[in-house]
Design a protein around this motif. Sequence first.
Motif, short mmCIF file in Angstrom:
data_model
loop_
_atom_site.label_atom_id
_atom_site.label_comp_id
_atom_site.label_asym_id
_atom_site.label_seq_id
_atom_site.Cartn_x
_atom_site.Cartn_y
_atom_site.Cartn_z
N TYR A 88 31.98 -81.49 -102.12
CA TYR A 88 31.25 -82.66 -101.65
C TYR A 88 31.10 -82.62 -100.14
O TYR A 88 31.78 -81.86 -99.46
N ASP A 90 32.14 -84.63 -98.00
CA ASP A 90 33.37 -84.96 -97.27
C ASP A 90 34.41 -83.84 -97.37
O ASP A 90 35.47 -83.91 -96.77
N ALA A 92 36.80 -82.88 -98.92
CA ALA A 92 38.10 -83.07 -99.58
C ALA A 92 39.16 -82.11 -99.07
O ALA A 92 39.85 -81.46 -99.83
N LEU A 93 39.26 -82.01 -97.76
CA LEU A 93 40.34 -81.21 -97.16
C LEU A 93 41.38 -82.15 -96.55
O LEU A 93 41.05 -83.23 -96.10
N ALA A 94 42.63 -81.70 -96.56
CA ALA A 94 43.69 -82.46 -95.89
C ALA A 94 43.80 -81.93 -94.47
O ALA A 94 44.28 -80.83 -94.24
N LEU A 95 43.31 -82.72 -93.52
CA LEU A 95 43.19 -82.23 -92.14
C LEU A 95 44.55 -81.97 -91.50
O LEU A 95 44.64 -81.20 -90.56
N LYS A 142 41.05 -67.82 -86.89
CA LYS A 142 41.96 -67.09 -86.01
C LYS A 142 43.36 -67.02 -86.61
O LYS A 142 43.98 -65.98 -86.67
N GLU A 150 41.99 -78.93 -86.87
CA GLU A 150 41.70 -78.29 -85.58
C GLU A 150 40.53 -77.32 -85.68
O GLU A 150 40.18 -76.68 -84.68
N GLY A 153 33.47 -77.74 -87.87
CA GLY A 153 32.84 -78.20 -89.10
C GLY A 153 32.45 -77.06 -90.02
O GLY A 153 32.62 -77.13 -91.23
N ALA A 180 25.87 -81.37 -91.58
CA ALA A 180 26.55 -81.81 -90.36
C ALA A 180 26.75 -80.65 -89.39
O ALA A 180 27.47 -80.78 -88.41
N GLY A 182 25.75 -77.23 -86.86
CA GLY A 182 24.80 -76.67 -85.91
C GLY A 182 24.15 -75.42 -86.48
O GLY A 182 24.46 -75.00 -87.59
N GLN A 184 24.23 -72.14 -85.67
CA GLN A 184 25.05 -70.96 -85.95
C GLN A 184 25.96 -71.16 -87.14
O GLN A 184 26.14 -70.27 -87.97
N MET B 1 30.68 -79.05 -80.87
CA MET B 1 30.86 -78.38 -82.16
C MET B 1 29.88 -77.22 -82.27
O MET B 1 30.19 -76.16 -82.76
N SER B 2 28.66 -77.46 -81.78
CA SER B 2 27.66 -76.43 -81.92
C SER B 2 27.47 -75.68 -80.60
O SER B 2 26.39 -75.22 -80.30
N ALA B 210 49.63 -84.15 -98.21
CA ALA B 210 48.22 -84.11 -98.63
C ALA B 210 47.73 -85.51 -98.99
O ALA B 210 46.62 -85.90 -98.62
N SER B 213 47.23 -87.42 -95.89
CA SER B 213 46.15 -86.89 -95.07
C SER B 213 44.79 -87.24 -95.65
O SER B 213 43.87 -87.62 -94.95
N ASN B 214 44.67 -87.08 -96.97
CA ASN B 214 43.38 -87.32 -97.63
C ASN B 214 43.64 -87.52 -99.12
O ASN B 214 43.68 -86.58 -99.89
N GLU B 216 41.89 -88.78 -101.47
CA GLU B 216 40.80 -88.38 -102.35
C GLU B 216 40.85 -86.86 -102.59
O GLU B 216 40.66 -86.39 -103.71
N ALA B 217 41.12 -86.12 -101.52
CA ALA B 217 41.21 -84.67 -101.65
C ALA B 217 42.35 -84.30 -102.59
O ALA B 217 42.21 -83.43 -103.46
N ARG B 220 41.31 -84.95 -106.13
CA ARG B 220 40.31 -84.02 -106.65
C ARG B 220 40.90 -82.64 -106.92
O ARG B 220 40.40 -81.91 -107.75
N LYS B 333 43.53 -82.73 -78.79
CA LYS B 333 43.01 -81.78 -79.78
C LYS B 333 41.59 -82.13 -80.03
O LYS B 333 40.75 -81.56 -80.44
#
Lengths: 261, 333
Positions: A88, A90, A92-95, A142, A150, A153, A180, A182, A184, B1-2, B210, B213-214, B216-217, B220, B333
């Motif tokens: 999706y 969003d 669904a990652l745990a940042l 890296k 960290e 996107g 969302a 750029g 590259q 970001m870009s 987890a 942190s999220n 919903e993640a 899923r 950060k």
Amino acid sequence: MRGDQPLLQVSHVRKHYGAIQALRDINFDVYPGEVVGLVGDNGAGKSTTIRILSGVEVPDGGDVIFEGSKVSLKGPLDAQMLGVETVYQDLALALHLDVASNLFLGREELQRGWRGRFGFLNRKEMMRQAEEILVQMNVQIKDIRQKVGELSGGQRQSIAIARATSRGAKLILLDEPTAALGVQESAKVLELIKKLRSQGVAVILISHTMPHVLEVTDRIVVLRRGQVGGILTTKDTTLEEVVQYITGAKSQHSEKEGVLA
Amino acid sequence: MSNPMPTATTLNSTKHQRINIMEKLGDYWTLCVLVVIILVFGILAPSFFSAFNFLSTTTSATEILLLAIGETFVIITSGIDLSVGAVLGLSGITAGMAMQALGNDALSLIVGILVGLLTGLIFGLVNGFVVAKMNITPFIATLGTMGIASGITFLLSNGADITALPTPLTSFGSGNIASFISYPVIVTALLCVISGIALAKSRFGVHTYAIGSNQEAARRTGINVPRHIIKIYGISGLMAGASGIIVAARFASASPISGQNDELNAIAAVVIGGASLFGGRGNILGTVVGSIIIAVLASGLVIVNVQAYWQTVAVGMIIIAAVFVEQLRHRNK
């Protein structure tokens, strides 16, 4: 490139929310290793279609046929069991967790023996496999001990896609993966989609960004008002033609069974 | 970001080093604060460094620390448990009543401890159920059970202390090794090690982070989020039960007013330890440091003849400073 049998067949699928008929009659199919674009105006039924295929919604009628047999998806886990993974918007990652933990979230590698029985993680093995997955998918990170929060996107998108693949997905549904990003980063994600195709994984790509759709897809399914307005072969079509189908200036008759045959 | 790639990488490499220093210091800055506080008290009053003060300060720290361990799990999932103080009091009373009824023997001790732990566990599981299954926000859910627990405490005890506790319990409470390390400290340290390892090294721990942190993640990817949340609050309740028994053992008396306001100190300890109330962040080591800071302030201020009320003032300031520093670190950060 195509196998004889479609991986996924969507046949006469209908869905309504109250008085609103979100999907009237959806018919299309996806072959193994094929990238199919799913485009259409807002409200055309893209999201509802994705939600049905990922098991979040149950259709009112019609069939979803996966690898030749009719399936009923009652929840996201049903879809995942079949090998249908959805990424999706969003992600669904745990940042707060690192790359490896995210890749293995919900199916962590445990230590062998008694430590495994107590739920001890086999971090070393997870790191090794994570490295392998990322190399295989050509995703550049890296340090996989970095927290996902960290990362950029594009890297996050790549990790979400890599995670879906590493779960043995046969079909990956991507919801606006480049929206969302750029220029590259978008290019990298598109490369990743091509990579999936070369590995025989089928992809359904939802996107509003037509140049991206034209760049990576094999066929384009255009939805219009809950129906399939047209199914186009990407290499034989143009941006103008796709837009004409989206706006309804052009249309194929989806009632004809020609789509499935 | 870009950003175009070359600029991005060159910028990153210099910025990265600075962040690394911030991070290294950031993880240990509360420990530095603790060391400074200890040194200041030691200079102002050399008796602060006595074995007796070490014994009494660490022993009194166990009350908050045990609650804070459970609270750490809860806060990492982006929850909060306001009921731990009241549950501590109730567990002490139920354990005390069981032991009073059974007399002064080993069976009474074992049954009493089990009753106290069970009381905590049940309240914790109820909290988890209300949060995870009834979808009540943790603040409200545990505010409710806090009231329920403290009410039951007084209903059961009629407001009176229970002092007829088995001798093995009270001698455990006042026991120590070489007048230096008390038995409650040893038990607490053991629980810290177990929970610290569980949080950092186990699947249970990763899922805890987890979910915070999220959520919903986590859902899923197939994690059974409600069940995990119920377990987390269960741990918190169990720790409150353990703390209630140890408090009763230390004072040779189960008091209905035990644990009052402890939840706020426990939450303070966790937050000083670097956890985020938004979830996903926190660890047991930080919580240990946070709890000890609070205990050291309490005993140190008394030793240097400052009114003990200054403790809450100092803790309040440290909480705000702690959260402020964390925000700075994460903004970088």
